[in-house]
Design a protein around this motif. Structure first.
Motif: not given
Length: 405
Positions: A129-137, A157-161, A185-192, A197-199
């Protein structure tokens, strides 16, 4: 001779010497294109920085360890923030909505024969909530993970791939610093953000990070890298900053300089904008030098043109042309060369900015004011540097001019 006739004659003369006119305009074209491109790229960098800071989360504040001087002079910050500080802020500051302490470091993450040196962050459930991240899976860190020091991990997401390709990573195990962790868990895409790179990152329970990977280095509790805090709303940010500073000063028993800093998104963005703005001005100033060089080129070619056209000037003056007519014609030629170079340079500069926007993360930004200034300056340069050749042509004695021919 009227102005329209002078313009027609000037245009005819320039078209008759296409190569020379083109080479004369080249300096102006390069100068204009450089100025517009540098200003556009600088504005694009500021837009990108603004968007990245907005992606951190709404109304976010950051509590950083060490005094302001220490943060400005060293990368090895003092160990002055602990988890207990974050708990105190959460319990005693009324103007905040959430608190997320973080421990960050880079570790080698391995899965079978694939490895990645990535950012690993130990944190708490409030981080989402604080950093506005989302969980994809799957899921994120929960309170049970914190209490039991569970060896679970959430992958960006990028590390998982990178490690698993198209395979579903949930339930698999990766090794971080040679310790096994189960992927939940796998995080949603966040960008740099600021080049990071936060992904390409992994997230662990804060206690697991402290006890299994980082180790405790502070006698006052679990040391954290920084504390992210979200205020209740935009109007609460200043109040939250004031209350947090007072609370930490009491907790740390500070009587002199603070051993921490509280920065808002606005504070950090202001610093970044000041830096990028200064760089933009510097680059535009350097690019503007080529405009001056182009102006000297215009004057040089116009002086050569006066020498070559001595007979023409003498004949025109003998037929009744005034000094004013000769002066205006040569000035018009210089202005046409500079203005045409300015327009072509503008097109090249705008195209360059859009090209940079396509091939890089920078947002293409075209400043209408920069375009107007660049074209106006280039026309002014033609007028300024064309005065000397034009006056020289206008002052030629017709009899001497005809004899020298």
């Amino acid at each position: 001779m009227d102005l329209v006739e002078s313009i027609k004659m000037s245009a005819t003369t320039l078209v008759a010497n296409k190569l020379r006119s083109s080479l004369t305009m080249l300096g102006i074209i390069i100068g204009n294109a450089s100025v517009i491109a540098m200003v556009g790229i600088g504005q694009g960098a500021q837009k990108l920085a603004s968007e990245q800071f907005e992606s951190l989360g709404p109304n976010v504040l950051f509590v950083l360890p060490g005094s302001r001087e220490a943060r400005n002079t060293t990368f090895d910050l003092p160990k002055t923030l602990v988890w207990e500080d974050a708990k105190a802020i959460a319990n005693q500051v009324p103007s905040i909505a959430g608190v997320s302490p973080e421990i960050s470091n880079r570790f080698l993450i391995s899965y079978r024969n694939k490895n990645s040196q990535s950012q690993v962050t130990g944190t708490t459930p409030e981080y989402l909530d604080v950093r506005s991240f989302k969980v994809d899976k799957g899921r994120f860190v929960n309170e049970l993970d914190i209490k039991r020091n569970k060896q679970v991990v959430m992958l960006g997401s990028e590390l998982a791939e990178k490690l698993f390709g198209k395979q579903n990573p949930l339930g698999e195990e990766v090794r971080i610093n040679n310790i096994s962790f189960q992927i939940v868990g796998i995080m949603g895409t966040k960008g740099s953000f600021m080049g990071q790179n936060q992904d390409d990152a992994a997230f662990l329970p804060l206690t697991t990070m402290a006890n299994r990977l980082q180790g405790k280095t502070s006698p006052y509790g679990t040391e954290v890298s920084w504390i992210s805090i979200s205020a209740k709303n935009q109007a609460s940010i200043d109040a939250a900053k004031f209350q947090i500073e007072n609370l930490l000063r009491r907790r740390h028993k500070i009587t002199g300089e603070d051993d921490f800093g509280v920065d808002t998104q606005k504070d950090i963005l202001s610093i970044v904008n000041n830096v990028t703005g200064a760089l933009t001005i510097m680059l535009a100033a350097i690019a503007a030098i080529s405009l001056g060089v182009g102006g000297i080129g215009v004057m040089n070619i116009m002086l050569v043109s006066v020498t070559e056209r001595t007979q023409e000037i003498g004949l025109r003056k003998a037929l009744g042309a005034r000094e004013k007519d000769i002066l205006i014609q040569f000035l018009i030629e210089a202005v046409i060369l500079s203005a045409a170079g300015g327009i072509l340079g503008t097109l090249v500069g705008v195209s360059g900015v859009f090209f940079v926007g396509v091939v890089t993360p920078l947002k293409a930004g075209i400043s209408p004011m920069a375009i107007l200034v660049a074209v106006g300056v280039s026309g002014g340069i033609g007028l300024f540097f064309g005065v000397v050749p034009a006056r020289r042509a206008a002052k030629l004695d017709p009899i001497v001019a005809l004899r020298s021919a």
